[in-house]
Design an enzyme around this catalytic site. Structure first.
Site, PDB file in Angstrom:
ATOM      1  CE1 TYR A 101      -3.681   2.456   0.969  1.00 46.75           C
ATOM      2  CE2 TYR A 101      -1.772   3.577   2.120  1.00 46.75           C
ATOM      3  CZ  TYR A 101      -2.972   3.567   1.688  1.00 46.75           C
ATOM      4  OH  TYR A 101      -3.845   4.822   1.917  1.00 46.75           O
ATOM      5  CD  GLU A 189      -5.954   4.619  -0.647  1.00 42.25           C
ATOM      6  OE1 GLU A 189      -6.170   5.176   0.415  1.00 42.25           O
ATOM      7  OE2 GLU A 189      -6.780   3.693  -1.321  1.00 42.25           O
TER       8      GLU A 189
END
Ligand code: GDP
Ligand code: MN
Length: 379
Positions: A101, A189
């Site tokens: 991530y 993101e």
């Protein structure tokens, strides 16, 4: 303003980040055609403004164009978290060795962009944050200097051991930071950032939110807005000049001023209720705004009771009262309304409401307690 994944991917690709090829379609036949053009296996992904698409069945692999068509039929029929799927992204399937991530958010507290990265990426990053927050590495960037090379490397080492992958990741951090800053984003993101069995580092999902205040000077980004993908209530509110944000509770709120709106939501929660929305009718005095506000709130089936909290200054409380009366004449308002108002032309407002059998309270605590109790009774 949220971008779709395919739009965010294009932005990242433009910034130099490795992102698989791909295209969007809104019909199964269109998906089949893209899959044929790409050749080999594809992934078909719902383009809706929410995460968790994978778990909701909105991300599916297909081995050939015929299967891509079949999974597209299923995905285009889905509604994910209240949002109907109207478009899907079709991309060549990537082989995944590991998922991590990478995110940047604008942290208003420190007034800095903050990187958050974790080797435990994939679909469950919220769970990682809740149960094992130590697995998330944070780094605040000083915007005067930008992301420094050693910081980018540190972030790369938080994800990988292999030096080639660390370098690739560090480069992606720098590119993502630049894309974040240049687009006036509040969030950027990549989840998952994957490694392939061949050792490459590739972005497979992208989420970017642009600060609405940026859109005025960035028509190119403003053009990416997709009103069909936003909550219909938010689109109506924007067109009516209201500041509106849909929330999950059942107490509809109509307030004037952002500060009072926030205080009102706090008070609703304090007395055990859950606001259904944030709505600021603004400072101007216009009964039509109140009519629009009520139209939007009553269209939300989860609303059980509505609270007006008006502090009359430039906003005249009699205008608000007239707006409420006008709305009730034009369309049904099927839930109880609690009105608290005080300030400019308050006596006139009370008279207008009493003439149609309604009452207005003066005390904010009392009004909030009442509306919370009414919403609970009806729930
Ligand atoms: P989200 O659930 O809305 O965050 O959607 P993602 O795009 O992140 O997809 C969810 C999951 O689907 C990913 O974490 C991957 O495990 C899987 N996935 C997505 N794209 C691919 C792909 O190209 N190949 C493979 N093997 N899995 C993928
Ligand atoms: Mn994802």
């Amino acid at each position: 303003m949220n971008l779709h994944e395919y739009q965010a991917r294009a932005l990242l690709r433009h910034a130099g980040i490795p992102v698989p090829d791909g295209d969007v379609a809104d019909t199964p036949a269109g998906v089949e055609a893209i899959a044929r053009r790409l050749g080999g296996g594809v992934v078909v992904k719902a383009q809706v403004h929410t995460g968790g698409r994978g778990k909701a069945g909105g991300v599916k692999l297909a081995a050939d164009p015929a299967e891509a068509r079949r999974v597209a039929e299923q995905i285009l029929a889905l509604t994910i978290k209240g949002l109907p799927v109207r478009k899907v992204l079709v991309a060549p399937v990537a082989e995944i060795a590991s998922e991590s991530y990478v995110g940047i958010i604008l942290d208003r507290e420190t007034q800095r962009p903050v990187f958050m990265v974790s080797a435990a990426g994939g679909v469950d990053i919220e769970e990682v944050a809740a149960t094992t927050p130590e697995k998330i590495v944070k780094l605040a960037v000083d915007p005067r200097y930008g992301l420094l090379p050693h910081e980018a490397t540190t972030l790369g080492f938080a994800l990988y051991r292999d030096v080639k992958q660390v370098r690739a990741a560090a480069r992606i951090m720098e590119q993502l930071y630049r894309a974040f800053m240049e687009s006036g984003a509040t969030l950027a993101e990549i989840n998952p950032l994957v490694t392939t069995p061949a050792g490459e580092v590739v972005a497979l999902d992208a989420k970017i939110s642009i600060d609405d205040n940026e859109l005025e000077r960035r028509p190119d980004l403003a053009a990416l807005r997709d009103p069909t993908a936003e909550a219909p209530s938010e689109v109506q509110a924007r067109e009516a000049g209201l500041t509106f944000i849909k929330l999950d509770g059942n107490v509809g709120c109509v307030v004037n001023g952002a500060g009072l709106s926030m205080a009102t939501m706090d008070l609703v929660k304090y007395y055990g209720g859950e606001p259904a929305n944030f709505l600021d009718i603004g400072g101007s005095s216009n009964p039509e705004k109140v009519v629009n506000a009520l139209r939007i709130i009553t269209a939300d089936p989860s609303v059980r009771a509505i609270l007006f909290n008006i502090f009359g200054g430039i906003t005249r409380t009699d205008d608000v009262a007239n707006g409420i009366v006008a709305a009730m004449q034009r369309f049904p308002v099927p839930v109880p309304i609690v009105i608290r108002l005080t300030g400019t032309n308050e006596r006139e407002a009370v008279r207008i409401l009493e003439a149609v059998g309604m009452t207005a309270l003066n005390d904010m605590d009392e009004a909030v307690q009442q509306v919370v109790a009414l919403a609970k009774e009806a729930a």
